[in-house]
Design a protein around this motif. Structure first.
Motif, PDB file in Angstrom:
ATOM      1  N   TRP A   1      25.518  12.453  -6.585  1.00 19.26           N
ATOM      2  CA  TRP A   1      25.595  13.810  -7.117  1.00 19.26           C
ATOM      3  C   TRP A   1      25.453  14.849  -6.002  1.00 19.26           C
ATOM      4  O   TRP A   1      26.107  15.900  -6.034  1.00 19.26           O
ATOM      5  CB  TRP A   1      24.524  14.024  -8.183  1.00 19.26           C
TER       6      TRP A   1
ATOM      7  N   ASN B   1      19.806  15.275 -13.363  1.00 20.67           N
ATOM      8  CA  ASN B   1      19.679  13.892 -12.915  1.00 20.67           C
ATOM      9  C   ASN B   1      18.262  13.543 -12.481  1.00 20.67           C
ATOM     10  O   ASN B   1      17.785  12.435 -12.738  1.00 20.67           O
ATOM     11  CB  ASN B   1      20.678  13.619 -11.789  1.00 20.67           C
TER      12      ASN B   1
ATOM     13  N   VAL C   1      31.480  11.530 -10.614  1.00 17.70           N
ATOM     14  CA  VAL C   1      30.807  12.706 -10.056  1.00 17.70           C
ATOM     15  C   VAL C   1      31.835  13.775  -9.685  1.00 17.70           C
ATOM     16  O   VAL C   1      31.702  14.957 -10.041  1.00 17.70           O
ATOM     17  CB  VAL C   1      29.965  12.314  -8.823  1.00 17.70           C
TER      18      VAL C   1
ATOM     19  N   TYR D   1      23.124  20.415 -11.967  1.00 23.95           N
ATOM     20  CA  TYR D   1      23.450  18.983 -12.054  1.00 23.95           C
ATOM     21  C   TYR D   1      22.345  18.121 -11.446  1.00 23.95           C
ATOM     22  O   TYR D   1      21.956  17.085 -12.013  1.00 23.95           O
ATOM     23  CB  TYR D   1      24.776  18.714 -11.339  1.00 23.95           C
TER      24      TYR D   1
END
Length: 441
Positions: free
Chosen positions: A49, A244, A201, A240
């Motif tokens: 990511w 995560n 991703v 993001y």
């Protein structure tokens, strides 16, 4: 009397939220599980990511310079036309109208319809409801760029609120992982590698470039477009990574890999079924926001193509009251409605990726060509790609890599997308010949 033209009404906040709206769809609510499964561990998942964010930021810098050098309607279309050849720009607009943009819009409308039927129990078929949503947003964006941007901004705020709720749920459950029900599979699937993890991703990070489409409607575009693109991408990277980190803190890498809907699991465990329903509303708002952003931005590409004489003249006409290319907006909406009603888009979905990233790489190559053109003409740009040419070359390499990965994953559908792009060339030649023979009004 001069013909109506596009009106510059969008500011920095509008551009920033348009960028974020073009990136954030429904993927962030499910993709953390896919990435964790492919990466195999927490470090690999977060690294994927983070690297994806770096690639997206490099893309934002590339498009920031392009937007500063050519701050006009059409975005990528204008860059490819000026840097290389009008035929290549036509191929991009062709793919955008028939495949990339309208297909993505149809898929987003169907996702929104699915969630809306669950939340509100609307007694309509998914395809019909999708078509109605597309028609409604077409009407909103035909009313004016200010109305379209206002709708997009409200939906973007709802998206951010949904993501922050997931992060809050993750931190609330960080010390109570038992609150999450065990996954049905005891063992995560075998990790397929970091490279495989990067594919979903990079899919999730795509979309920052669409703000450039409305360059002709941005106030002080040479300054506003670059700043808005970079700020928007940085905001998405932060959101993001936060999602995560929250998922990994509660579930761990193995648990996340076996939880197909991690965001829903966190919200349900932290806030009960009410939390799960709130998340469903957030996902619906997120997909609707992506759809609204697509409606707002892409028609300016068809407008620019028609203004160049390579498409129907009517598409280049701007409404005198709203200062919007209404016919271009309606054309795109109609194409997306057809795809949504036929229900055939699922088979074509994989064809979008290869075409999209081919044009990402080509657009990045425009930086080299436009710099040479502008130096020869004595022009300069206020925004430049940091550490050019290395960052630009790295982004081009990343674009080529994702095209290779998508073609390797699904050669048949990927080849269909490439074939559709190649088919644009004879159409371009025929249209150019027709335009040359047509009497000028």
């Amino acid at each position: 009397m001069a013909a109506p033209a596009l009106d510059r009404r969008l500011g920095l906040a509008d551009v920033t939220l348009i960028v974020m709206g073009g990136i954030i769809g429904s993927g962030i609510f499910v993709n953390p599980s896919v990435v964790a499964a492919r990466a195999g561990d927490a470090a690999g998942a977060l690294g994927a990511w983070a690297l994806g964010g770096a690639i997206a930021l490099a893309g934002a810098f590339v498009y920031a310079e392009l937007g500063a050098r050519r701050p006009e309607a059409g975005g990528q279309y204008a860059y490819l036309r000026e840097a290389f050849h009008p035929g290549l720009a036509f191929a991009y607009a062709w793919a955008l109208l028939l495949l990339i943009q309208t297909g993505g819009m149809a898929a987003s409308a169907m996702t929104f319809a699915r969630y809306l039927r669950e939340l509100a129990h609307v007694p309509l078929a998914e395809g019909v409801l999708s078509a109605l949503v597309l028609a409604a947003l077409t009407l909103v964006n035909a009313l004016g760029v200010r109305a379209g941007a206002g709708t997009q901004n409200v939906l973007m705020v709802l998206k951010i609120a949904a993501i922050l709720a997931i992060v809050a749920a993750g931190f609330a459950l960080a010390n109570h992982p038992a609150a999450i029900p065990p996954a049905t599979s005891a063992e995560p699937p075998p990790a397929s590698g970091f490279g495989s993890a990067m594919v979903p991703v990079l899919f999730a990070y795509g979309g920052w470039q669409t703000a450039a489409f409305v360059g002709g409607e941005v106030r002080d575009p040479a300054r506003t477009l670059p700043r808005g693109m970079v700020l928007g991408v940085i905001g998405v990277v932060i959101l993001y990574l936060a999602v995560n980190v929250a998922c990994l803190r509660v579930l761990g890498a193995a648990g996340l890999a076996t939880t197909p809907a991690p965001a829903a699991a966190l919200m349900r465990a932290a806030f009960g079924e009410t939390g799960a329903r709130v998340l469903a509303f957030g996902v619906a708002a997120s997909t609707l926001g992506f759809l609204s952003q697509s409606m707002l931005t892409a028609p300016r590409v068809y407008y620019a193509m028609a203004a160049d004489g390579l498409f129907l003249r009517a598409i280049a006409r701007v409404n005198a009251r709203t200062h919007v290319p209404v016919r271009a907006v309606v054309l795109q909406g109609a194409a997306a409605v057809v795809i949504a009603l036929t229900g055939e888009y699922g088979r074509i979905l994989d064809t979008v990726v290869s075409a999209d990233w081919i044009f990402f790489g080509l657009s990045a190559a425009c930086v080299f060509a436009l710099r040479r053109h502008d130096v020869a003409a004595g022009r300069s740009s206020g925004a430049t790609v940091p550490f050019h040419p290395w960052t630009t070359l790295a982004f081009i390499a990343a674009s080529a890599w994702i095209v290779f990965q998508s073609l390797a994953h699904d050669p048949k559908n990927g080849a269909i997308g490439v074939a559709l792009m190649l088919a644009s060339w004879p159409v371009y030649l025929l249209w150019r010949r027709f335009a040359a023979q047509r009497p000028r009004s």
